[in-house]
Design a protein around this motif. Sequence first.
Motif, short mmCIF file in Angstrom:
data_model
loop_
_atom_site.label_atom_id
_atom_site.label_comp_id
_atom_site.label_asym_id
_atom_site.label_seq_id
_atom_site.Cartn_x
_atom_site.Cartn_y
_atom_site.Cartn_z
N THR A 114 0.88 -1.17 0.00
CA THR A 114 0.00 0.00 0.00
C THR A 114 0.91 1.22 0.00
O THR A 114 1.87 1.27 0.77
CB THR A 114 -0.85 0.07 1.29
N PRO A 130 -1.32 10.10 -7.12
CA PRO A 130 -1.38 9.38 -8.41
C PRO A 130 -2.25 8.13 -8.28
O PRO A 130 -2.60 7.73 -7.17
CB PRO A 130 0.07 9.00 -8.68
N ASP A 131 -2.55 7.51 -9.41
CA ASP A 131 -3.35 6.28 -9.42
C ASP A 131 -2.75 5.23 -8.50
O ASP A 131 -1.55 5.02 -8.51
CB ASP A 131 -3.38 5.69 -10.84
N GLY A 132 -3.58 4.58 -7.75
CA GLY A 132 -3.10 3.48 -6.92
C GLY A 132 -2.48 3.94 -5.61
O GLY A 132 -2.02 3.13 -4.82
N ARG A 166 -3.01 6.01 -2.02
CA ARG A 166 -4.07 6.55 -1.19
C ARG A 166 -3.61 7.81 -0.47
O ARG A 166 -2.41 8.02 -0.30
CB ARG A 166 -4.58 5.49 -0.20
#
Lengths: 342, 450
Positions: free
Chosen positions: A275, A284-286, A288
């Motif tokens: 994570t 950015p994407d992905g 959190r």
Amino acid sequence: MTGTAQHRVTLAFSDGVEHEMAVDPGGSVLEAGLAAGLPLLHQCRSGSCSSCLATLVEGEAATLPGCSSSLLASERAAGQRLLCVTGASSDCRFALPYDSKVGENRAVEGHAFVNAVERVAADVMRLELELAEDCWFEFRPGQFIQIKVPGTDQTRSYSIASTPAELPKIELLIRLLPGGVMSEWLLGQAAVDTALEISGPYGAFFLQEASKAPVVMIAGGTGLAPMMAMIDVIRARPGRKPPIHLSFGCQSAEGLFHGEAIALRSMWLPSLTVTTSVDRGPAPDGVRIGNPVEAVGADGPLDPETVAYLCGPPGMIEAARRHLQALGVAPGNIHAEQFVAS
Amino acid sequence: MNEATPVRRRSTVRINTTSDQRINDSKTQSQYQPYKDAAWGFINHWYPALFSEELPEDKVEGIQIAGIPIVLRRVDGKVFALKDQCLHRGVRLSAKPMCFNKSTITCWYHGFTFDLDDGKLSTIVANPDDPLVGTTGITSYPVEEVAGMIFVFVREDDFPLEDVPPLSSDLPIRFPENSEKFPHPLWPAAPSLMDEGAVALGMHRTGQSNWRIACENGFDNAHILVHMDNTIVHALNWVLPLGILPNHEEPITLIEDEDGPKGMMQWLFTDRWKPVLENEALGLKIDALNGRFYRTSVVMPGVLMVENWPEEHIVQYEWYVPITDDMYEYWEVMVKVCPTDKEKAAFKHRFDRVFLPMCLRGFNDCDLYAREAMEEFYADGTGWDAEQLVSTDISPITWRKLASRWNRGIAKPGKGVPNATKTSSIRLRRLAEGKAPGYFVQKIEDVNSY
């Protein structure tokens, strides 16, 4: 009560090896142990680095007068002591979180050449070194080395991001700080083939013996370095691999680095989940938004046998300890390395 | 003035390391770096060691897999496997087998005697009271025997025995249980080694190339060009395309079920792959009569399955078992379910007359020399960087990635074993004597002459 009498102190290594020795009044357990020739991990000898962490299991032992320890009150209450600033108030017994072989990796001094210097994020440099002919040591993944900053009398400590199998090459991840002596050297003068004075390895933060227990790693910023070493070593260990959750966090998207290296590890190690978090957006994407501590345990309860490794700034370590203990992780299974930016 | 000793870089010459630097570090290449590191094979996997008939009762044989010498002995029908390297001074137990009872094997040099079951040092012939006895031993390897083949779990010394997976996790997927997932309308369900009544007939021999070069040949859909002039293709008038091109977004499906084998299935002879039967520029056209539908899949640690090959109700399995970094044991096995002795005899008859000479030799000999033709390009490590891959190479690339993910360990260069040191005088002498380096130990045949 520090007392005026000599006390008998037993040190128990995790592999069952035990040593008993006398500790003089007013003296530290660490000094007595080193004088007795025991392989005790230590570094700063001043109550801050936590390399000499042990757990008091019997008897009484207090911080020596005039000394202070960086342990939290909750950690002290759980029996943790830093042996370099701890005296014996009665006969007592300490459990050490490492085996009797670890201390055999005695720190050495020598040189290392710069192989590569590379900026990997807005404030992170990757420094690849190669041990020179005059220097060789073994280390455990998670341990760190010290480097003398060229042209100064200052030294800095950095966790090793590469594995012992890659020696003589060593990879470090270094946070750039405005005005920091190492940062200025890295940005201004660092060049391939420069020889640096180094010493190491140091530290009681390292990968524990192989087990099937799930692993949680929480890394803040360049605290990712020791985790990379540990992940690569776990990957090369024989036998079924434990589930690993790496939670990596940076302040902002510009600070993220090693995305590709992490993605490769996820590809090569099916039991690894990662994570990535940034404290503040945009993300950015992905990735959190939030802190890396909260990301752990978010998908369900943790196995009570979980072994956790934490590396980052003091605030993160403290929050992570509280969070993990609340999730049922045993304090003795939480291993931490905190760094203070300098 | 006292000059300080100059600081020097250390010499970095090493023997037996794989290339640690690549010229292009493209993302794709780094995705399969573990595969590139596996010159000596993947370890902690099940590999075929011998055909059952090669190890009759009480016989001892020595082989080498992934740089590990292994001795096998059969006692009361059961096969045992131990590391074939005495812990005392490294002598191969199999070179001159010495067994005084049914439960041990003794090193013929100084008499160190090991339990077959767990490798423990149980006595020393001329020193039974030595304090070492009972405290140490050599690594043992789990063994399984199915359908006439002996398999060994080749493990690192400290790979826990309780973690050893079942043999089926390192064998191709089975049918009909996978028929729905991987339909095969053009042929009956392929048999499996694990099927009741399965009979495996085949051969194994040493190929002189790295095991990866060999393995990638089997499922490379452009390699069938090398077979265009094979006798069986013409004798049976088979339509063997010039090549087969991927023609779909998912021409290959990964096999990654949790407790099953890990590998990939190629959807050959469906609309996902396009057979190429003609090249106008070169005036080439395949105009044979008989369709020869087949499908290839591969699972870890490099087991090829060719369904419906070379005819209905038969499957061909292949293994490319690493011996060293430049040799592999090539296993070609045909499996058919033969419930009766009559069917078994008929299969054997056809195998001996047709399949052995024309398929396993003939057709597959062609693969053997084709792999060796590629070996030198890769032998020094540079080929992995220099190769220029094209669309059909989706097969090897997918394999390299899945192998990087699902291997249970990368074998280290063989330690103290034959053919690890390429220039040893003993190796050169054997070459001069006309004995090619290979899979089996060189036994001492006559104790009184050498």
